[in-house]
Structures are given as C-alpha cells and as structure tokens.
Design a protein around this motif. Structure first.
Motif, PDB file in Angstrom:
ATOM      1  N   ASN A 225       0.501  -1.248   0.029  1.00 46.78           N
ATOM      2  CA  ASN A 225       0.098   0.105  -0.411  1.00 46.78           C
ATOM      3  C   ASN A 225       0.858   1.103   0.263  1.00 46.78           C
ATOM      4  O   ASN A 225       0.199   2.348   0.813  1.00 46.78           O
ATOM      5  N   MET A 226       1.636   1.352  -0.543  1.00 46.78           N
ATOM      6  CA  MET A 226       2.641   2.289  -0.689  1.00 46.78           C
ATOM      7  C   MET A 226       2.141   3.541  -1.603  1.00 46.78           C
ATOM      8  O   MET A 226       3.029   4.960  -1.301  1.00 46.78           O
ATOM      9  N   GLN A 227       1.118   2.933  -2.365  1.00 43.31           N
ATOM     10  CA  GLN A 227       0.813   4.014  -2.784  1.00 43.31           C
ATOM     11  C   GLN A 227       0.039   5.244  -2.226  1.00 43.31           C
ATOM     12  O   GLN A 227      -0.356   6.948  -2.170  1.00 43.31           O
ATOM     13  N   GLU A 228       0.088   4.602  -0.817  1.00 44.35           N
ATOM     14  CA  GLU A 228      -0.773   5.961  -0.031  1.00 44.35           C
ATOM     15  C   GLU A 228      -0.037   7.094   0.660  1.00 44.35           C
ATOM     16  O   GLU A 228      -0.285   8.203   0.776  1.00 44.35           O
ATOM     17  N   VAL A 229       0.974   6.702   0.612  1.00 40.89           N
ATOM     18  CA  VAL A 229       2.693   7.793   0.542  1.00 40.89           C
ATOM     19  C   VAL A 229       4.410   8.409   0.433  1.00 40.89           C
ATOM     20  O   VAL A 229       4.588   8.754   0.292  1.00 40.89           O
ATOM     21  N   ALA A 230       3.271   7.836  -0.920  1.00 41.56           N
ATOM     22  CA  ALA A 230       4.316   7.887  -2.199  1.00 41.56           C
ATOM     23  C   ALA A 230       3.535   8.041  -3.537  1.00 41.56           C
ATOM     24  O   ALA A 230       3.459   6.598  -3.627  1.00 41.56           O
ATOM     25  N   LYS A 231       3.003   8.809  -4.198  1.00 41.20           N
ATOM     26  CA  LYS A 231       2.344   8.797  -5.264  1.00 41.20           C
ATOM     27  C   LYS A 231       2.472   8.793  -6.431  1.00 41.20           C
ATOM     28  O   LYS A 231       1.654   8.346  -7.553  1.00 41.20           O
TER      29      LYS A 231
END
Length: 333
Positions: A225-231
C-alpha cells in the motif's frame, strides 16, 4: 459380557486417542523433515503463491516426508535475518532478493548492476544458462544452496515529492534502497541519496518524511500500500534484480539424496509457474494502483540515466569480474 464391553470401550478410547495424535485427514506417519520457508512479502503478493506451490510440490514428491511451512510478511524477521539464518541452519529455506544476498556472495552482485539487462528475455537467457549455474554454485561457499531465480520486475523510483522525468529531478531526494552496494551506488550516481532500510520500516519512514521515496516494482508497491505515502511512480528501470529461492546448504546436505532430488525438481517446476503468475499480475497491479490515485510516468530520456550509471560497471569489475559482466552483456547477441 462385561469383558466384551470393557474390550469395546478400550478400542474406542484407543481410536480416539490415536485420532487426537494423528489428526483427522493426516498421514499415518509424521513427516521426517519439518522446514520453514521465510519471506518478507505478504500473502497477497504473487510471489507468495509460487512459494506455496513449491512447498506443495516438495511435499507431494516426497510422499509427505517433507513438510514446508511458508511464513510470509516478515513474520520471522527481515531478509538479512533470513540470509544469516540460512547460513546458520536456523531457517531452512527463504525467498530473498538477490541484492542483499550479493553482500554474502560477491559474484551475485552482478545481477544488481544498473541497466545490465536489455530486457526480460535477456535476463532469462542468462539466469537459465551457464552463468546462472555459476552464480548458484558460487553461493555454496557461503553456506547456501541456490534453488531458483524468480522474476521481480524492474525497479522504478517512487516518491512522495514529484515525478522523476530527468536526473535533475533526483537531486536532493532521499531514496530508500535495499542493503546492496550496487543499488546504493546506482541511486547515488543518479543524483539522489541512497538510504538503506529494511522493508518493514519504509511505509512509516515515508509517512514521517524521513525519506522522500523508494524504488520497487508495481506488485510490491500495491502489496504494501505504498501508493498511500508515495503517489508518483516513475519508470526509471534502473535495475532489474531477480528474487532467489535458497536453502541452507547444511540442511540440504543433511537430507537424503531422494529428498534433495525432489527439492531441486520442485524448484525447477516452480520457475515457469512463478514467471506466469508475475506476468499476469503486473498489469492488474498497475490498474489497481491507478484506481487508488497513483500517478505513472515515463522518463524523458532513459539514456541520460544510463550515462550516469555506466561507470558503476567498471567500479564493480574487481568484485564480480570483468569477464562475468562482459559475458552477461554479450549473451544472446
């Protein structure tokens, strides 16, 4: 009559006791080997499916003599812990990236060099052939038995700050990397500052702005779920580092020849399965990330990145061998 009732009761108790020991649906005889297979990837990751398949294949080929329990999501530590555990024999099998393992077997660092692969077909050609066999053989001196190389895609810079289009966009950014000297040197050469860090720390580090980004592939970004903190996901494709399935050499050597053969056969059968699972999932992961708000972009000119990273090959010649680098570059031409 009373004796007959006592005998019948005794038989019932014996059957119940045996069922409690054996377990419903369990084989009559306990497994000879009960092994752990450790991975930092969550069970939602496509590579996890391949690890489960491998464990099942080994169990089937050994007629239940070997039971492998897969421990995903970093339950047993980080990849460095798994590698050291495999050396000691406390962890029997693990799936890790070739990048940190290269710190223990120097020639393996060659697969982490920037832009060394022309494409995925080139990587498969090399790793499935004599060079791959050599890299696996070299692992044995460090206490590992190499079983299989797995696809892990290309690694691309993902940031919370801005998209990366030119090397200038990398300047001033702190980018998390695995503990791998070629990877550290690559990110530094591209203009950013490489920050080695364990996978379990990355999300919070991005959230708290300790780092500005990291680099990885689409399935792994989604799984954590890294899209939550690095878009911003930018296709830098600076390295394409295969995952690797390894076993503790001392554990492998202690197994019977029949079990050893079953392990190697199961590993080879898992390779095409893993590659197909990976290929099928990359597009799906990308689509899901876009739905979740992640922004993707190509870089303006990949040759600008390649030019900055090119000296790293020369830098690692004394470590991995100029002949090995050249053999990989020439393969398939």
């Amino acid at each position: 009559m009373r004796c007959q009732r006592c005998a019948a009761m005794f038989m019932v108790c014996a059957i119940v006791a045996m069922s409690l020991v054996i377990g419903v649906g369990s084989p009559l005889y306990a497994a000879t080997y009960n092994w752990k297979l450790a991975s930092v990837l969550p069970d939602s990751h496509p590579v996890h499916q391949a690890l489960v398949a491998f464990a099942e294949k080994v169990n089937e080929k050994t007629n239940g003599e070997v039971v492998i329990t897969v421990y995903p999501a970093g339950q047993l530590g980080q990849e460095k812990d798994y590698i050291e555990g495999a050396q000691l024999g406390s962890i029997e099998i693990t799936k890790v990236s070739s990048a940190p393992l290269g710190q223990f077997s120097k020639t393996l660092q060659v697969v982490s060099l920037p832009f060394i692969w022309r494409n995925l077909e080139h990587q498969h050609l090399v790793l499935d052939g004599p060079i791959g066999e050599r890299l696996m053989a070299d692992l044995e001196a460090s206490g590992f038995k190499g079983l299989a190389f797995f696809d892990a895609g290309s690694r691309n810079v993902t940031t919370s700050v801005r998209p990366i289009r030119t090397p200038d966009d990398m300047k001033g950014l702190k980018i998390r990397v695995m503990q791998s000297e070629p990877l550290i040197e690559t990110i530094n050469a591209l203009g950013a500052t490489a920050v080695p860090m364990g996978q379990s720390e990355v999300y919070v580090a991005l959230q708290q702005k300790v780092i500005d980004g990291w680099e990885n592939n689409e399935p792994t970004v989604l799984s954590f779920n890294m899209q939550e903190v690095a878009k911003y996901f930018s296709y830098t494709g600076h390295v394409s580092i295969p995952d690797i399935l390894i076993m503790s050499k001392q554990i492998f050597d202690s197994a019977s020849p029949e079990v050893q053969a079953a392990i190697l056969e199961a590993a080879q059968e898992t390779i095409p399965l893993q590659r197909q699972i990976w290929a099928d999932y990359v597009g799906e992961a990308t689509a899901q990330l876009k739905e979740k708000g992640m922004e993707f972009n190509e870089v303006d000119d990949i040759t600008a990145f390649q030019a900055l990273a090119a000296p790293i090959h020369k830098q690692f010649e004394p470590i991995v061998g100029a002949d090995l680098i050249q053999a990989i570059m020439d393969a398939g031409k």
